[in-house]
Structure formats: structure tokens, C-alpha cells
Design an enzyme around this catalytic site. Structure first.
Site, PDB file in Angstrom:
ATOM      1  N   LYS A 150      20.622  -8.840  17.367  1.00  0.00           N
ATOM      2  CA  LYS A 150      21.597  -7.765  17.147  1.00  0.00           C
ATOM      3  C   LYS A 150      22.955  -8.136  17.740  1.00  0.00           C
ATOM      4  O   LYS A 150      24.006  -7.870  17.139  1.00  0.00           O
ATOM      5  CB  LYS A 150      21.065  -6.469  17.767  1.00  0.00           C
ATOM      6  CG  LYS A 150      19.760  -5.990  17.110  1.00  0.00           C
ATOM      7  CD  LYS A 150      19.069  -4.926  17.951  1.00  0.00           C
ATOM      8  CE  LYS A 150      17.760  -4.453  17.336  1.00  0.00           C
ATOM      9  NZ  LYS A 150      16.944  -3.656  18.246  1.00  0.00           N
TER      10      LYS A 150
ATOM     11  N   ARG B 130       0.847  -1.202   0.000  1.00  0.00           N
ATOM     12  CA  ARG B 130       0.000   0.000   0.000  1.00  0.00           C
ATOM     13  C   ARG B 130       0.877   1.244   0.000  1.00  0.00           C
ATOM     14  O   ARG B 130       2.076   1.168   0.303  1.00  0.00           O
ATOM     15  CB  ARG B 130      -0.963   0.008   1.184  1.00  0.00           C
ATOM     16  CG  ARG B 130      -0.302   0.023   2.540  1.00  0.00           C
ATOM     17  CD  ARG B 130      -1.328  -0.145   3.653  1.00  0.00           C
ATOM     18  NE  ARG B 130      -1.798  -1.521   3.739  1.00  0.00           N
ATOM     19  CZ  ARG B 130      -1.180  -2.479   4.440  1.00  0.00           C
ATOM     20  NH1 ARG B 130      -0.084  -2.200   5.121  1.00  0.00           N
ATOM     21  NH2 ARG B 130      -1.646  -3.705   4.468  1.00  0.00           N
TER      22      ARG B 130
HETATM   23  N1  HSE Z   1      11.781  -3.233  18.691  1.00  0.00           N
HETATM   24  C1  HSE Z   1      13.085  -2.698  18.487  1.00  0.00           C
HETATM   25  C2  HSE Z   1      13.453  -1.884  19.724  1.00  0.00           C
HETATM   26  C3  HSE Z   1      13.099  -1.835  17.262  1.00  0.00           C
HETATM   27  O1  HSE Z   1      12.585  -1.677  20.577  1.00  0.00           O
HETATM   28  O2  HSE Z   1      14.600  -1.506  19.876  1.00  0.00           O
HETATM   29  C4  HSE Z   1      14.457  -1.597  16.706  1.00  0.00           C
HETATM   30  O3  HSE Z   1      15.111  -2.763  16.314  1.00  0.00           O
END
Ligand code: HSE
Length: 435
Positions: free
Chosen positions: A203, A46
Site C-alpha cells: 500500500k 461458488r
Molecule cells: N489484511 C489487511 C489488513 C486487509 O489487515 O489491513 C486490508 O488490506
């Protein structure tokens, strides 16, 4: 130099932020890249009311972007694992460079993706995947290239940090703050990824690979969330001069690599202990440079776009360089990655915060102290709270010396087995994070 043509797949918060910043700062970005950079094609289910895409080709099928012969760089911003992986692999197969903000994709499928990209001579860059707008990948892969990285510790999930900050500052309960984080749009689609540490582990695994030159090994990361942190632990930690943060820690110790995400007490005087709300920070200790700290927005439309565009500029600058002269995907050239083992959590060593509920009678504390001392662990600090009127139990809070996790586990089993101790002992790891 020929113009570089971008295809954006996924046009939500980050996609539209990327489009807007590229247009707004086009002149400076192109002056830095040394060529014209144009968004040629957007693939999205969208439109996004935050961006005016007049004059840009828009497709409802994201694979139309990947298969568009005009596109040089595919920007993958759809998130998730399966479709994103298919999209990225197809882009590589089509000889396109890729920029992605997808931490889950890189942490879980990165080895396969980078191998395919290496074979094809294209780049897959992922600065936005870790700590949003903070250029931590660039710092580790390039800025700290002279160093042997000893350890790093990061607040790399904004939602979790927001929750812990609100619990400390306002004494709010966990569930109440999580709801607000969701309403504000910080949380992942599945908020357990935030609060149980899975997002941070994605991460951290990426950071550990580029810090230590090891393949990505998400399945070996230890992950513990913040959902069991009680407001009283936040305030007892404060009394002892500590803050509780949800940290991702990667460390090279003599035996292997630690990769762990868990709530951690850290001294309140550390700069990183004062990183509050949704902000992120990563502390990196290199042997030459010493400790360095990187701070900034870990999520959000334009902060994340900032990292996406930095990757686009990097690719544009090196388009004419042969692949072996580009920065390697995992910082180290693929044939130099090492096999240092990732350690099981039982093998790691930290100090501990312990809280237990004990019957208020003579001898109980000495029984607890004896178990701890027989395990070869010493008590560094101890607080016993006065009994609350009408209750026969008291709260006892201890800080221990550093000890191997498996020794603590067996000492806690013995303490929990005492008749005078009620229920489970709360245990939170403590890190001094000193240089
Ligand atoms: N959900 C993640 C945070 C977003 O709160 O840091 C960024 O990766």
C-alpha cells in the site's frame, strides 16, 4: 446516456459487498454517475450466501466475464498476483476499464498494467487497494493536486494495528492476538503479509508513487514487521509518552525518497497515535495545506465496496471524456514521472528508542553513553529500571536524537560488544510526525 455494465470477478467478502451496496443504493449511485449502472455478469467459483444474484449472469470461469462483449468495467476482486494480472491484462486488451482492490497486483505489476491501459485508452482504478474505505487515493491524486507532498505516514494494516492495540490495552502476547485477528477474518490469507509489513509495503509503495510522481518500486521498499515487539517495549514507550504503531512512512528528503514500513514510536498526543483496533489512518503533509489526516475502516465488506463503487462511478462519469482528460493512473502524466532515487534504509535519519540489558555495576551506563556520544548522537531521555530481586542485570531504555541509520547500526554493534551488556539491543525508530 447508455447504461454502464459491470462484470465482477471474485465474489467473496468484497465482491458480495460491492453487489449489495450497488443494489441497495442504486438510485443515488446512478444519480451521481449520471447513468444507469448494472451488474451484468459475475465470475466466481461458488455462490455467496450473502447476495441474491437472481437475474444476473453467473459464470464459474472468471475469464468468461472479461471476454463478455457486454461488459464495460471489469471489477477484479480475486486477489493474488498471477491470475489477477492475466485477468486484468486480458480485460485491458479487450478494451474494458478495470477497477481493482488488489494492492499486491498494483504495487508489483502496476507500471506494466498502467502502460498497457494507457496504450489502450482505458482506466485502471484502485482506490480500494489502499486503506479500504478511506478515499486516500482520491485525496492524493485530486484533492491535494496543488501541493508538493513532503511526507506521509499511515497505519495501513488493520491486523497489525489490532495486534499492537491489544498488546498495549490488555498486555496480551503477540501470538495470542494474531490468532484472534485470524479468527475474526481481518488477516491476509498468509498472515505474515500483515505482521511482517508486506501488505503495508504494497500500500505504501502505491501512496509514494502518487505522492511523489515516481514509478512503482515495491522491490526498493524497506519492510520490518511487528513480530519482535515485546510487551515491555509497549509499556516503556508508554512511560516515555509514546505509542508504538506499525507505520508506513514515505518522505521526500534532500537526497531522495524514503519508503519504509516499520514499528515506530510516535508521541501519544498525535491524533494518529490514537487510531486503534483494525482502523486505518493516513497523515499527509503537503506544503500548501499542511498536515491532513484521513481515518476510517481499512478493510471489510462494505467499507471496501464503498471505494470500489466510487471508482466505478468515476469511470462511468468519464466514459465520454477522451483518455488524456482523465485523472492519470499515478496522479502525474506518465511522461512526467521522475527518477528521484528510493533511498536505502542505511541512508535515512530518525530518532531511536533503545533498550538494553546491562550488568548492574558502576561505569556501565557511562560506557554506553560514551559510545553513543562518540557517534555524534545525543541522548534525549533515559530510564534505568531497578534490578529485579535475584538478577544482576537491569533494563536501560534510551531515546536518542535523530541520527543516520548507519551510525546507529555501528554504535549498537559497539554497545553489544561490551562485556557488561547482555544480548542484542532492541531498537525501534521514533518519529515526531509534527507538521
Ligand atoms: N489484511 C489487511 C489488513 C486487509 O489487515 O489491513 C486490508 O488490506
Amino acid at each position: 446516456m447508455k447504461a454502464v455494465k459491470i462484470g465482477i470477478c471474485g465474489f467473496g467478502t468484497v465482491g458480495s459487498g460491492t453487489f449489495n451496496v450497488l443494489n441497495r443504493n442504486k438510485q443515488e449511485i446512478c444519480a451521481r454517475a449520471g447513468c444507469d449502472i448494472t451488474v451484468e455478469h459475475i465470475g466466481a467459483r461458488r455462490d455467496n450466501a450473502n447476495s441474491d444474484t437472481t437475474g444476473v449472469k453467473v459464470s464459474r470461469d472468471i475469464f468468461d466475464v472479461v471476454n463478455d462483449p457486454e461488459i464495460d468495467i471489469v471489477v477484479e476482486l480475486i486477489g493474488g498476483y498471477e491470475v489477477a494480472k492475466e485477468l486484468v491484462m486480458q480485460a485491458i486488451e479487450n478494451g474494458k476499464h478495470v477497477v481493482t482492490a488488489n494492492k499486491a497486483l498494483i504495487a508489483v505489476h502496476g507500471n506494466e498494467i498502467f502502460a498497457a491501459a494507457h496504450k489502450k485508452g482505458v482506466s485502471v482504478l484502485y482506490e480500494a487497494a489502499v486503506a479500504g474505505g478511506i478515499p486516500i487515493i482520491k485525496a492524493l491524486r485530486e484533492g491535494l493536486a496543488a501541493n508538493r507532498i513532503e511526507w506521509l505516514a499511515g497505519i495501513i494494516n488493520g491486523t497489525g494495528n489490532f495486534i499492537l492495540t491489544e498488546m498495549r490495552d490488555k498486555g496480551r502476547a503477540f501470538e495470542d492476538v494474531l490468532q484472534e485477528a485470524q479468527d475474526l477474518g481481518y488477516a491476509e490469507a498468509d498472515p505474515t503479509f500483515d505482521v511482517e509489513g508486506i501488505d503495508a509495503a504494497h500500500k505504501l509503495v502505491i501512496l509514494a508513487s502518487i505522492a511523489f510522481g515516481i514509478p512503482l518500486q515495491f522491490e526498493k521498499a524497506y519492510t520490518e514487521g511487528i513480530s519482535k515487539i515485546a510487551p515491555q517495549d509497549v509499556s516503556y514507550a508508554e512511560e516515555l509518552g509514546y505509542r508504538i504503531k506499525h507505520l508506513g512512512i514515505a518522505r521526500r528528503n534532500g537526497k531522495g525518497i524514503e519508503i519504509r514500513v516499520h514499528p515506530t514510536l510516535i508521541p501519544e498526543k498525535r491524533l494518529i497515535a490514537n487510531v486503534n483496533g483494525v482502523m486505518n489512518a493516513v497523515l499527509v503533509k503537503g506544503d500548501a495545506v499542511g498536515p491532513t489526516l484521513y481515518y476510517g475502516a481499512g478493510a471489510g465488506s462494505e467499507p471496501t465496496a464503498s471505494s470500489v463503487i466510487a471508482d466505478i462511478v468515476d469511470i462511468a462519469r468519464t466514459l465520454s471524456a477522451s483518455p488524456e482528460h482523465r485523472v492519470p493512473h499515478l496522479a502525474f502524466h506518465p511522461d512526467t514521472l521522475n527518477n528521484d532515487p528510493v533511498l536505502a534504509i542505511e541512508e535515512i535519519e530518525t530518532a531511536y528508542y533503545l533498550r538494553l540489558s546491562a550488568i548492574d555495576k558502576p561505569g556501565v551506563l557511562s560506557q554506553v553513553a560514551q559510545i553513543i556520544s562518540e557517534a555524534g548522537i545525543s541522548i534525549e531521555a533515559l530510564i534505568q529500571k531497578e534490578p529485579v530481586a535475584g538478577q544482576d542485570h537491569v533494563q536501560v531504555i534510551l531515546l536518542t536524537s535523530r541520527a543516520q541509520e548507519k551510525k546507529i547500526i555501528s554504535a549498537l554493534a559497539a554497545i553489544e560488544g561490551l562485556d557488561s551488556v547482555d544480548g542484542k539491543v532492541t531498537r525501534i525508530r521514533v518519529e515526531s510526525l509534527d507538521g
